[in-house]
Scaffold this active site. Structure first.
Site, PDB file in Angstrom:
ATOM      1  CG  ASN A 138      -6.635  -1.563   1.539  1.00 15.15           C
ATOM      2  OD1 ASN A 138      -6.458  -0.809   0.500  1.00 15.15           O
ATOM      3  ND2 ASN A 138      -6.603  -1.711   2.827  1.00 15.15           N
TER       4      ASN A 138
ATOM      5  CB  CYS B  50      -1.038   0.123   1.413  1.00 12.45           C
ATOM      6  SG  CYS B  50      -1.580  -1.701   1.411  1.00 12.45           S
TER       7      CYS B  50
ATOM      8  CG  HIS C 273      -3.189   2.740   2.080  1.00 13.83           C
ATOM      9  ND1 HIS C 273      -4.561   2.923   1.076  1.00 13.83           N
ATOM     10  CD2 HIS C 273      -2.908   2.561   2.421  1.00 13.83           C
ATOM     11  CE1 HIS C 273      -4.382   1.589   1.235  1.00 13.83           C
ATOM     12  NE2 HIS C 273      -4.143   0.900   2.169  1.00 13.83           N
TER      13      HIS C 273
END
Lengths: 82, 333
Positions: B289, B122, B258
């Site tokens: 996500n 990520c 993020h």
């Protein structure tokens, strides 16, 4: 100077109030964070980090799951505070 | 000793264009609830996620990347032939060699651009951006395309209550090129390999091949440990990135963390004490996500909706499996 049990409960009550909006008087030794105080697993992490700062104690992730009630947390802090 | 001539780069680098691609299929929480014992209310309160996009077989890592990149290149107003390098961050391209970046570079019509994949979970967008900035300033590429792309639905255990609702698919891309003014701050980045178990793939591909496990590998995480690290340790990293760029939170216009979990985002904002005027990306609500794709996707949406505008100063921070992280301050394209 190490905090007394009363000071710890009062401190936890302020923290839980700040994070979950629960009235301070509701935060009692026998209360469960999740079942009685509406503190879910993520809010519990915020409570723990705030308690670490306030009482100069380290509470590792592995120990957090054992802190079911305000009494559990108070006892843990009493035992581990620097 | 022979004298080696150095490359001729630009004085500084900046993000010149951004583009995103979200798969056509929108998946509401009701679909997730078919395989886990949970509730819409629980999912929303723990993650903020209402819907996410899942890719069809045709929406491959390469296809989604080409769509997002085409938009980023058009936004930058350059010819694809001037792109000197293509950097793709992904953990969900299931053909390990050759790098998917080479195929994307070809499909976009670049002129034999250098192309490679990176693996930084990520934090991949920030890692790619840092590489791109270095290439532009050093002179090995005039323009660099940085892509974050994931098909995390392929790596999701739909029976795992803790993660089944979390992940989404998509691609985000930016074009990085020359600038007369500094427009990408110093990167504050690093890794904490001692925490490699906190977010991980359940088993190795070879264990699955050898029949040691029945379930296809998936991404799994220790929620509370991730939350603590992300909120409290990453807030420090975000602050360091602001300090390194010489930007105060009063001067900041936009915060694009993020998109891991809305609770993490909200707690970070609180811990960082960001002023009210700072626009905060919460694209996770409808995108889920998407790991390396989440920051450019969120950036694109904020600009498209007018919540952020070109020239705004934005703090971006990626963090995830490794554990790895990267934060920097950028001028929005």
């Amino acid at each position: 100077m190490a905090a007394t049990q009363e000071e710890i409960v009062a401190g936890l009550a302020e923290i839980v109030n700040e994070i979950a909006g629960i009235p301070v008087e509701d935060v009692q030794l026998d209360k469960s964070f999740t079942d009685d105080l509406d503190v879910d697993s993520l809010s519990m992490v915020e409570v723990v980090v705030a308690a670490e700062e306030r009482f100069d104690v380290k509470i590792p992730d592995d120990d957090v799951k054992n802190l079911k009630t305000v009494g559990d947390a108070t006892e843990y802090i009493l035992k581990h505070q620097a | 000793m022979a004298k080696i001539k150095p490359g001729k780069g630009a004085p500084y680098a900046r993000i010149l264009g951004v583009g995103g691609y979200r798969p056509t299929r929108v998946v509401p929480n009701e679909v997730i609830l078919e395989t886990i014992d949970s509730s819409d209310e629980w999912i929303r309160s723990r993650s903020g996620i209402e819907t996410r996009h899942w890719a069809s077989p045709e929406e491959t890592v390469a296809a989604m990347s080409v769509e997002a990149s085409g938009k980023a290149i058009a936004d930058a107003g350059i010819d694809a032939a001037r792109i000197g390098a293509v950097v793709v961050s992904t953990v969900s391209h299931f053909k390990q060699t050759p790098a998917v970046a080479t195929q994307i570079a070809d499909l976009l019509g670049t002129d034999k651009a250098a192309a490679f994949d990176i693996s930084a979970g990520c934090a991949g967008f920030g890692y790619g951006l840092t590489l791109a900035k270095g290439m532009v300033v050093e002179g090995s590429a005039e323009y660099v395309l940085v892509i974050g792309v994931e098909r995390l639905s392929d790596l999701t255990d739909l029976e795992d209550r803790a993660t089944a609702f979390l992940f989404g698919d998509g691609a985000g891309a930016v074009v990085v090129g020359p600038s007369r003014e500094p427009a990408i701050g110093p990167t504050v980045w690093g890794s904490e390999g001692d925490k490699s178990e906190v977010i991980k793939q359940t088993v190795a591909w070879t264990d699955y091949r050898d029949g040691e496990v029945e379930k296809f590998p998936a991404i799994t995480q220790e929620g509370q440990a991730v939350f603590r690290w992300a909120v409290f340790e990453m807030a420090k990293v975000a602050q360091q990135a602001l300090d390194a760029a010489g930007i105060t939170s009063d001067e900041l216009d936009v915060f694009i963390p993020h998109q891991a979990n809305v609770r993490i985002i909200d707690s970070m904002v609180k811990t960082l004490k960001l002023p009210e005027h700072v626009t905060v990306a919460r694209d996770i609500r409808t995108t889920g996500n998407t790991s390396a794709a989440s920051i450019p996707l969120a950036m694109e949406r904020l600009l498209a909706t007018g919540e952020a505008k070109s020239g705004d100063t934005a703090l971006v921070i990626g963090f995830g499996a490794g554990l790895v992280y990267a934060a920097t301050v950028v001028t929005l394209p």
